[in-house]
Design an enzyme around this catalytic site. Structure first.
Site, mmCIF file in Angstrom:
data_model
loop_
_atom_site.group_PDB
_atom_site.id
_atom_site.type_symbol
_atom_site.label_atom_id
_atom_site.label_comp_id
_atom_site.label_asym_id
_atom_site.label_seq_id
_atom_site.Cartn_x
_atom_site.Cartn_y
_atom_site.Cartn_z
ATOM 1 N N GLU B 29 0.813 -1.209 0.000
ATOM 2 C CA GLU B 29 0.000 0.000 0.000
ATOM 3 C C GLU B 29 0.852 1.267 0.000
ATOM 4 O OE1 GLU B 29 -2.713 -0.802 3.319
ATOM 5 O OE2 GLU B 29 -3.018 -2.773 2.425
ATOM 6 N N GLU B 57 -5.171 -7.017 2.102
ATOM 7 C CA GLU B 57 -3.933 -7.655 2.550
ATOM 8 C C GLU B 57 -3.936 -9.156 2.311
ATOM 9 O OE1 GLU B 57 -5.598 -5.419 4.302
ATOM 10 O OE2 GLU B 57 -4.200 -3.729 4.389
ATOM 11 N N HIS B 127 -2.021 -0.890 17.112
ATOM 12 C CA HIS B 127 -0.893 -0.584 16.221
ATOM 13 C C HIS B 127 0.464 -0.771 16.893
ATOM 14 C CE1 HIS B 127 -4.203 1.457 14.164
ATOM 15 N NE2 HIS B 127 -3.458 1.581 13.107
HETATM 16 C C1 LIG Z 1 -6.861 -3.592 6.959
HETATM 17 C C2 LIG Z 1 -6.051 -2.354 7.044
HETATM 18 N N1 LIG Z 1 -5.196 -2.050 6.073
HETATM 19 C C3 LIG Z 1 -4.445 -0.924 6.114
HETATM 20 C C4 LIG Z 1 -4.543 -0.078 7.193
HETATM 21 C C5 LIG Z 1 -3.725 1.233 7.222
HETATM 22 N N2 LIG Z 1 -4.639 2.352 6.914
HETATM 23 C C6 LIG Z 1 -5.276 3.041 7.857
HETATM 24 S S1 LIG Z 1 -6.362 4.167 7.233
HETATM 25 C C7 LIG Z 1 -5.960 3.723 5.652
HETATM 26 C C8 LIG Z 1 -6.651 4.356 4.486
HETATM 27 C C9 LIG Z 1 -8.123 4.172 4.584
HETATM 28 O O1 LIG Z 1 -8.752 4.782 3.507
HETATM 29 P P1 LIG Z 1 -10.317 4.954 3.491
HETATM 30 O O2 LIG Z 1 -10.951 3.676 3.914
HETATM 31 O O3 LIG Z 1 -10.701 5.493 2.167
HETATM 32 O O4 LIG Z 1 -10.638 6.007 4.641
HETATM 33 P P2 LIG Z 1 -10.128 7.512 4.689
HETATM 34 O O5 LIG Z 1 -8.814 7.472 5.382
HETATM 35 O O6 LIG Z 1 -10.040 8.022 3.304
HETATM 36 O O7 LIG Z 1 -11.161 8.204 5.491
HETATM 37 C C10 LIG Z 1 -4.987 2.735 5.643
HETATM 38 C C11 LIG Z 1 -4.403 2.151 4.421
HETATM 39 C C12 LIG Z 1 -5.429 -0.445 8.227
HETATM 40 N N3 LIG Z 1 -5.576 0.295 9.323
HETATM 41 N N4 LIG Z 1 -6.165 -1.575 8.129
#
Ligand SMILES: Cc1ncc(C[n+]2csc(CCOP(=O)(O)OP(=O)(O)O)c2C)c(N)n1
Ligand SMILES: Cc1ncc(C[n+]2csc(CCOP(=O)(O)OP(=O)(O)O)c2C)c(N)n1
Ligand SMILES: [Mg+2]
Ligand SMILES: [Mg+2]
Lengths: 323, 322, 323, 322
Positions: B29, B57, B127
Site C-alpha cells: 500500500e 492484505e 498498532h
Molecule cells: C486492513 C487495514 N489495512 C491498512 C490499514 C492502514 N490504513 C489506515 S487508514 C488507511 C486508508 C483508509 O482509507 P479509506 O478507507 O478510504 O478512509 P479515509 O482514510 O479516506 O477516510 C490505511 C491504508 C489499516 N488500518 N487496516
C-alpha cells in the site's frame, strides 16, 4: 478445437471409475483421509481442462481429483499420492486434500476454501509477464462467501490478469444449501468487479468446453479475467465420512432429478457402443495398473519427515531435548 | 564514511536486488509515494515492478504466493504490525506449506517486510504489537535486524532465500544511522547471530532495537559488571551454537525482548538454556508482561508495559549476584 | 423530521473548529498520535447522525471525530481522550484511533479498516432481537476492497439485519486514488449482495440527512440493510503526518474544486448572519472549555496499565522475573 | 454411572447454558446437522439461537464481537484448527482489545470453540495444527480440556466469562468417555490446573490429550519412577502456583506438549521453571519439532513429528538420572 466425443467420454469414465476405486480404497483403509468425491461433476473437469493448453496453470481445490485426471496426471502416481506413498505425485506429502502435479499443470490446492483464487491471480499475473500462459482457479459455491476470494476478483480486474475463475456450483457447501449462504448470486459478485460472468450447464462436457474456451481465449488475448459458473451436482456425500453418517440435508428426489442428467450418460449417448466398450475396457486396465502401482509404492520413511519443508534448508531441532 | 540510516538501508537493499534480479518486484500500500521510505525511487527505475495495492492484505499476500510459484520473487510491504496477524494464515498455513505439500515441486520465495514493528508513540492499542514470536513458532523464517548494516544484509538474504521470510524492522530502529562503507554491504546469512559486545559475567540476549538499549546498559554497568550482548538477528532459524558459546563463556543469561512474555522469544531462549546450557545462576527475562496490550496513546501506560533499561539493569544485577 | 438549518450549521462548525484545535494540539505535542482530520467531510457526520435515534449504535473508524461530536459526545471528555487523559471518554485507553463513547451511541472504531462493518452487523442483529434499535457502520472508500467487509454485506443481507452501511468516499485511501483501487463501484458491491445502495452528495448535510433517514427507516421497519455512499473530500492530508511530508498524490486544482463545495459554506448560506455569529461564539466557548478540560485532566497512572484489559480479571505476570 | 463422551459433554454444556441464559447463541458452519456433534438437538430446542453461517469465518467472528457488545453471549464453532489462524486478528486484535480500548465501557463475552485441534489421520498438512500457544501468547484466554468432565466445566466457564475465551478440544480426546454422575458436572474456573496423578520423582506437565498418554507412561514406569502428572487445563490464565507446588515436591520437570517447540507452551513452562523453581536436574520438553508441519496423510511422517510415549519415557528416564 473441441475434442471428439469419445475423448470426453473417456475422461469422464476415467474420473468416475477412479473415484469409485478410491471409495473402495477408503473402505479398505488404504486412503486414510477419505476423499471428497466429484462423482456427478466430471463433465466440468473434462470440458474445462480440454480448453486449456498443457502449460496453463490450474489451482484446484479439495474436490479436485477430476481436474488432475482430466489434465493428464498419471493415474498411478496420482493414486499413490492419495494412499500417501513415495511414488505419489507429491511423494506422499499432499494426500487427497492438497495435491499438486506440475507435470500436468496443476499447481496445488489450498485447503483454505476460496483462497486459491488469489493465488491463481498472482500466478496468472506472473505467467503473463513472460508469455501467454493463463491461470485457472477452481472453487465451489461455498467459496464465494469468503472475502479473500472477492479480494482476488478486485485485483484480477484492476490489473487485467489472465485468470479464469471457475465456480463448480454443486448446490451445497458441505450441508449448507447455496441459496441460504449466498445473498445475490455467484455471477453477480464477479460482475460487481467488472468481470464478465456467465452461468452454464455443468453436466454436458461439450457445453462446458465451449464456455471455458471463450473465457480462456479472452484471458490469453489480453481481455482479462472472467468467471464461469457451472451448475452441477455431486451424487455422493461431501466427503466419504458421510457414508458413515446420516445427514438428511437433501432429499432423494433431488438426487434422482440430478441423476437424470448424469454426465457419464449424457456423453455416452454421443459415442457408439463399440467405441464405448473399448474405452471402458481401457479405463479398467489403466486403473488396475494404477491401483497396483499405488499399493506397491513404498510408504515414506519417517527419517525423511523434514524433506521438502524448505527450499533453502535450515537446521531444525527435534521435538525432544537433545542434551 | 557515509551515514546510512536503517530505512535507507532497506531501500538500498531492495534497489540493489531489483537491479540484479529482474524477477524481484514489490507490492503493498502507498508504495508510489514511498510512505515508509522503503520504495523511494523505485517507481522511476522499475515502473512495472512496483505494484500498488488496494487495502486487500489477504488477497495480495496470496497473490504474492502465486506470483512466487510462477517464478517471481515478490517483496510484500505491510504498514502496521497487526496486518501480519491479519495475513498469518496466508503466510504460515499457505505460502509456508506449499513446497512441502508439493513434495518439493514448487518454491515460494516471498519476502514479507514490516518496516515498523512494535510501539509507535500515540498509535493506539491496535498498532503496537510485536508479532514475530508467532511466525517463528509456526516455522516461518523470521529475521529482526537491529542495525542498518544488518537490515541491508538480512533483507537481501531474505529476498534471495527460496522460502517465505518475514523481515521485522523495529520501529525505534528505523531512524538509526550507522557509519557504513557501501562496499561492505553484503548479504548476511539467516541463522547467524552476532556478539555485539564481549563480556565475561553475563550474556544479555537482546532482540531488535533492544540490542541498542542493552549496549547502553552494558556501558552504564561497565565498572560493575562485564556484560556480553548477543544479537540473534534471526529468530528462525536461530543461532543456538552462537548463544551457547556465549553462555559457555559467561555462565549467566538474561533475555531482553519486547514481545509478550508468555510463549515469547524469551521463553524459548530460557527453555533451551535450561535444557542444554550450564548456567551458574537462574536466567531471567525482561519482556512485555503476559497478555500485554500497549494502549499506544498514553505514554505513561505504554511504557509501563514495555521492557525498560531499568528493568534490565535490575535483572542483570540480580543474575550476577545469585 | 429534518433538523433546522442552524442545527446542522452548529454541528459542522463545531466539528470544523474542533479539528482545527486538534491540529494545534498535535503541533504542541498534546495529541501524541496525530489525527486523521475530517475537515471537508463534516456534512456527512452532521446529516447522518441527525437521522439516528440516540439509542442507535454506530461503529466509527479512524476518521471519526466528526461522528462523535455529531452524536453529542462531550467535547471536553472526547478531547481529553485524544490527549490520553483519565478524563477521556475511554479513560485514555483509546486515543484518536480507537475511541468509543457509549453514552453517545458510538461503540468503537476498529483500526482494521473495513472490519467494523461486520461488528456493526452483529451488533445490529443483537439489538434487533430486543427492540428496534439499529446499527450503523461508517467506513471509507478504502474499506470496500477488504474482503471481510464484503463478508458482512452477505451476512447482513441473508439475515436481514437492521444495519446501515455508510461509505464516506473521499476519493483516496491514504495516497491511493479510489478508481485505481476499486474495480467496479462501491454501490455495485452492495447491490451484488442484494443490498439497496445509492450514491449521494456528501457535502450538503440536508441531502445527507434525507438519504440517511430513508436507510434508517428501512432498517428500523424490518427492511434489512442498505448502503449509502456519500461522495466527499478531505481538505487536509490523510493524517497530520502529511503536514511534515510532501506527498504529491493530488493536485491543487482538485482541492480547490472541492473547496468550492465546502459544507461549512453550504450550510452557512442557509443561516442568517446573526444566528451564525451566535453559534460561532458558542462553539468557541465550548471549545475553550473543552481544551481546558482536556489539558487539565490528569495523565493515567502507570500502575493502572492493566485496568480494563479483562472484564473477568485474571492475574498477570509482569515482564520481569519476580523470583 | 453413565458414560459421558467428550463430544457429548460439549453438547451438554452448551445445551445447559442455552437453557439457563437466553443470551447465549451459537454460530458456525454445518450446525443444523451438528457435523461436530456439539450442536446436536439445539436447533429443535432453540430454533432462533442456532445461526448457521456461510464460509465467512472472519465475517462471522467479527459478527460475534458485535453481538457480544450488544449484550449477547455468542459461541462460535470452527471446523478446522487453521481457521483459528484465519481469524486470529479478529480475535486477538479486535475482540480481545475492545474492552481495553473502551476504557471498560464494553465487554466482549465470546467463546470460540474448536472441537478438534491437532492431527486427524489423513487430513493433510493444512488440517493438523495446534494453534493454542499463539492465542495464549497474545493474551487471549485459552483453555484445553483433557477429559469430558473438564470439557463440560471449562466450556461452561468460558461461556460465562465476560471476555473472549478460546476452547481447544484435542482431536484424540473427542472420543474419550468417562464415568460421570451428571450432578457432579459443574463449571471449572479458568486458571486452575489439576494433579492427575501424584508422584514423587518427576512432574510431567502434559497438555490436552497428552495428559492421557502421560498417565499411561506413568503407569508403565510405575515400578521404576514415581511420576506426577500435572494438567494445566487452561493456558492463559495459567496455574503457576499449582505447577510450582508440584515441582516443589518432585524437583524435576518434563513438559509433554503437542505444539511446535519454538516459543511453544513447553518453552514457557521450562522458562518459568528455570527462573522461579528449584530443580534438581535440567528440565526437558517433549514437543513437536521446531517448525513442524504434520503432513497429515502419511502416518509414518505424521507420527515422526508428533511427541510420542517413547520419547516421554526416554525424557523422564534422562531427567531422573541426571
Ligand atoms: C486492513 C487495514 N489495512 C491498512 C490499514 C492502514 N490504513 C489506515 S487508514 C488507511 C486508508 C483508509 O482509507 P479509506 O478507507 O478510504 O478512509 P479515509 O482514510 O479516506 O477516510 C490505511 C491504508 C489499516 N488500518 N487496516
Ligand atoms: C475457509 C474455510 N472454511 C471452511 C472449511 C471447511 N470446508 C472444507 S470444504 C467445505 C465446503 C466447501 O463447499 P464448496 O465450496 O461449495 O465446495 P464443494 O465441497 O461443494 O465442492 C468446508 C466448509 C475450509 N476448508 N476452509
Ligand atoms: Mg459446493
Ligand atoms: Mg478514503
Amino acid at each position: 478445437m473441441r475434442p471428439a466425443a469419445e475423448a470426453f467420454y473417456g475422461t469422464i469414465r476415467l474420473i468416475r471409475r477412479f473415484e469409485e476405486r478410491c471409495i473402495d480404497l477408503v473402505r479398505s483403509g488404504d486412503i486414510g483421509s477419505g476423499i471428497h468425491p466429484c462423482i456427478g461433476q466430471e463433465a466440468v473437469a473434462a470440458g474445462m481442462c480440454a480448453a486449456l493448453r498443457p502449460d496453463d496453470a490450474l489451482l484446484s481445490n479439495h474436490r479436485g481429483h477430476g481436474h488432475f485426471l482430466a489434465r493428464g496426471s498419471d493415474p498411478g502416481r496420482f493414486l499413490a499420492e492419495l494412499t500417501g506413498r513415495v511414488g505419489g505425485v507429491d511423494k506422499g506429502r499432499a494426500g487427497s486434500f492438497h495435491p499438486s502435479d506440475l507435470s500436468a499443470g496443476i499447481w496445488g490446492a489450498s485447503g483454505t476454501v476460496g483462497h486459491g483464487a488469489a493465488i491463481a491471480t498472482g500466478l496468472g499475473w506472473a505467467l503473463a509477464r513472460d508469455g501467454d500462459r493463463i491461470a485457472v482457479s477452481v472453487f465451489g459455491d461455498g467459496a464465494v462467501t469468503q472475502g479473500a476470494l472477492l479480494e482476488s476478483f478486485n485485483l484480477a480486474s484492476l490489473w487485467r490478469v489472465p485468470v479464469v475463475f471457475v465456480c463448480e456450483n454443486n448446490g451445497y457447501a458441505t450441508t449448507l444449501p447455496a441459496p441460504t449462504a449466498i445473498a445475490g448470486s455467484v455471477v453477480g459478485r464477479a460482475a460487481a468487479f467488472g468481470i464478465p460472468a456467465s452461468t452454464v450447464d455443468g453436466q454436458d462436457p461439450e457445453v462446458v468446453y465451449d464456455a471455458m474456451a471463450a473465457a480462456v481465449d479472452r484471458a490469453r488475448s489480453g481481455g482479462g479475467p472472467s468467471l464461469v459458473e457451472f451448475t452441477t451436482y455431486r451424487y455422493e456425500g461431501h466427503h466419504t465420512f458421510e457414508r458413515r453418517m446420516r445427514l438428511a440435508y437433501r432429499d432423494e428426489a433431488e438426487v434422482a432429478r440430478w441423476r437424470e442428467r448424469d454426465p457419464l450418460a449424457i456423453q455416452a449417448a454421443r459415442v457408439p457402443p463399440d467405441v464405448r466398450e473399448a474405452v471402458d475396457a481401457e479405463v479398467e486396465e489403466v486403473l488396475d495398473a494404477a491401483v497396483r502401482f499405488a499399493l506397491e509404492s513404498p510408504h515414506p520413511d519417517p527419517a525423511d519427515a523434514f524433506d521438502h519443508l524448505y527450499a533453502t534448508p535450515v537446521r531444525l531441532r527435534a521435538g525432544v531435548s537433545h542434551a | 564514511m557515509p551515514k546510512l540510516s536503517y530505512a535507507k538501508a532497506l531501500n538500498r537493499a531492495l534497489t540493489d536486488e531489483m537491479e540484479r534480479d529482474p524477477d524481484v518486484f514489490v507490492l503493498g500500500e502507498d508504495l508510489k509515494f514511498a510512505l515508509n521510505n522503503v520504495t523511494t525511487g523505485l517507481l522511476d527505475r522499475f515502473p512495472d515492478r512496483v505494484l500498488e495495492t488496494p487495502l486487500s492484505e489477504q488477497g495480495f499476500t496470496n497473490f504474492a504466493t502465486g506470483a512466487a510459484m510462477g517464478g517471481k520473487r515478490p517483496v510484500v510491504e505491510y504498514q502496521i504490525p497487526f496486518l501480519l496477524l491479519l495475513v498469518l494464515e496466508q503466510i504460515a498455513n499457505q505460502a509456508n506449506k506449499f513446497r512441502l505439500m508439493s513434495g518439493g515441486q514448487v518454491k515460494v520465495p516471498v519476502t514479507y517486510l514490516l518496516p515498523g514493528t512494535g510501539w509507535r508513540p500515540g498509535w493506539g492499542a491496535q498498532h503496537s504489537d510485536q508479532p514475530y514470536g508467532v511466525f517463528a513458532h509456526l516455522g516461518v523464517k523470521t529475521v529482526i535486524p537491529a542495525t542498518p548494516t544488518d537490515a541491508y544484509g538480512l533483507f537481501l538474504s531474505a529476498i534471495r532465500d527460496d522460502d517465505p521470510v518475514v523481515v521485522f524492522c523495529p520501529m525505534p530502529a528505523l531512524a538509526m544511522r550507522e557509519d557504513v562503507s557501501y562496499v561492505d554491504l553484503a548479504p548476511i546469512p539467516l541463522g547467524v547471530g552476532r556478539v555485539r559486545r564481549t563480556g565475561t559475567d553475563v550474556t544479555v540476549l537482546a532482540v531488535g532495537h533492544l540490542v541498542h538499549e542493552a549496549l547502553a546498559v552494558a556501558d552504564e554497568l561497565a565498572g560493575e559488571v562485564s556484560v556480553e550482548v548477543f544479537d540473534p538477528r534471526s529468530l528462525h532459524p536461530f543461532d543456538w551454537a552462537g548463544l551457547a558459546a556465549s553462555v559457555e563463556r559467561t555462565g549467566r543469561l538474561v533475555v531482553f525482548d519486547d514481545g509478550n512474555r508468555f510463549c515469547g522469544v524469551g521463553a524459548e531462549v530460557l527453555a533451551t538454556a535450561a535444557e542444554e546450557m550450564r548456567l551458574a545462576a537462574p536466567p531471567k527475562r525482561v519482556t512485555r508482561p503476559d497478555a500485554a496490550v500497549v494502549v499506544g496513546c498514553a505514554p505513561e501506560l505504554d511504557l509501563a508495559v514495555q521492557p525498560s533499561r531499568a528493568q534490565l539493569v535490575a535483572a542483570i544485577q540480580a543474575v550476577v549476584k545469585s
